[in-house]
Design an enzyme around this catalytic site. Structure first.
Site, PDB file in Angstrom:
ATOM      1  N   HIS A 171      11.215  26.405  10.756  1.00 59.87           N
ATOM      2  CA  HIS A 171       9.970  25.864  11.324  1.00 59.87           C
ATOM      3  C   HIS A 171       8.819  26.147  10.366  1.00 59.87           C
ATOM      4  CE1 HIS A 171      11.528  26.089  15.767  1.00 59.87           C
ATOM      5  NE2 HIS A 171      12.404  25.530  14.941  1.00 59.87           N
TER       6      HIS A 171
ATOM      7  N   CYS B 113       6.320  28.009  18.679  1.00 58.36           N
ATOM      8  CA  CYS B 113       7.387  28.349  19.615  1.00 58.36           C
ATOM      9  C   CYS B 113       7.526  29.876  19.674  1.00 58.36           C
ATOM     10  CB  CYS B 113       8.699  27.703  19.172  1.00 58.36           C
ATOM     11  SG  CYS B 113       9.441  28.455  17.695  1.00 58.36           S
TER      12      CYS B 113
ATOM     13  N   GLU C 254       5.797  27.175  10.794  1.00 65.53           N
ATOM     14  CA  GLU C 254       5.077  28.428  11.009  1.00 65.53           C
ATOM     15  C   GLU C 254       5.888  29.638  10.529  1.00 65.53           C
ATOM     16  OE1 GLU C 254       4.251  25.673  14.581  1.00 65.53           O
ATOM     17  OE2 GLU C 254       5.966  26.235  13.347  1.00 65.53           O
TER      18      GLU C 254
ATOM     19  N   CYS D  24       8.367  31.375  16.255  1.00 62.61           N
ATOM     20  CA  CYS D  24       7.245  31.327  15.321  1.00 62.61           C
ATOM     21  C   CYS D  24       6.115  32.251  15.749  1.00 62.61           C
ATOM     22  CB  CYS D  24       6.752  29.891  15.169  1.00 62.61           C
ATOM     23  SG  CYS D  24       7.975  28.849  14.342  1.00 62.61           S
TER      24      CYS D  24
END
Length: 161
Positions: free
Chosen positions: A58, A88, A60, A91
């Site tokens: 991801h 999420c 992030e 993250c």
């Protein structure tokens, strides 16, 4: 000098542009950047789930890995992460452990879940980052949703759910 609302909007616009670039190169449409205490862009990251095949890739988390290797936690506590969508749980955890002091996000995790549905590529959780951060021992300021409609546009037609 603290980051202004105008800088927040400009940096969020850049995070959304990174999400668009991520999608264009074959990855999930998410982008993130790290800004220093004055709003200077220090690092940028995109999702790498498609190009690297890493389901934890991801934007992030990728950004926080790079940030934690490059900067110490005292400096990161003065920085802001801008992300095209609310982080999420994974993250948000990476933000917490890296030590970043502020997060500004686009569309919410709840809105993302509604948009994506049960797409197996991104089984979005109904767990706001404020809840993740609130479970920790470090204060992290959260601003968002900011430019939520603009951040949702990047996802149009991407998910099959």
């Amino acid at each position: 000098m603290p980051i202004s609302q105008q800088q927040d909007l400009e940096l969020m616009t850049r995070a959304i542009a990174l999400a668009s670039e991520s999608r264009a190169r074959g990855d999930h449409p998410f982008g993130a950047l790290l800004a220093g205490p004055d709003g200077e862009v220090l690092l940028e990251a995109m999702n790498t789930c498609g190009t690297k095949g890493d389901r934890t890739g991801h934007a992030e988390r990728n950004l926080m890995t790079e940030a934690s290797l490059k900067y110490d936690d005292l400096f990161l506590a003065t920085c802001t992460m801008y992300t095209s969508a609310e982080p999420c749980a994974m993250c948000a955890g990476s933000v917490y452990w890296a030590g970043v002091g502020r997060v500004v996000h686009g569309m919410t995790e709840v809105a993302l879940k509604e948009l994506i549905g049960p797409d197996p590529e991104n089984l979005t959780m109904d767990l706001p980052c404020r809840d993740v951060f609130g479970s920790g021992q470090r204060q992290i300021e959260v601003v968002g949703p900011l430019l939520a409609e603009e951040s949702a546009v990047v996802h149009a037609g991407f998910w099959t759910g």
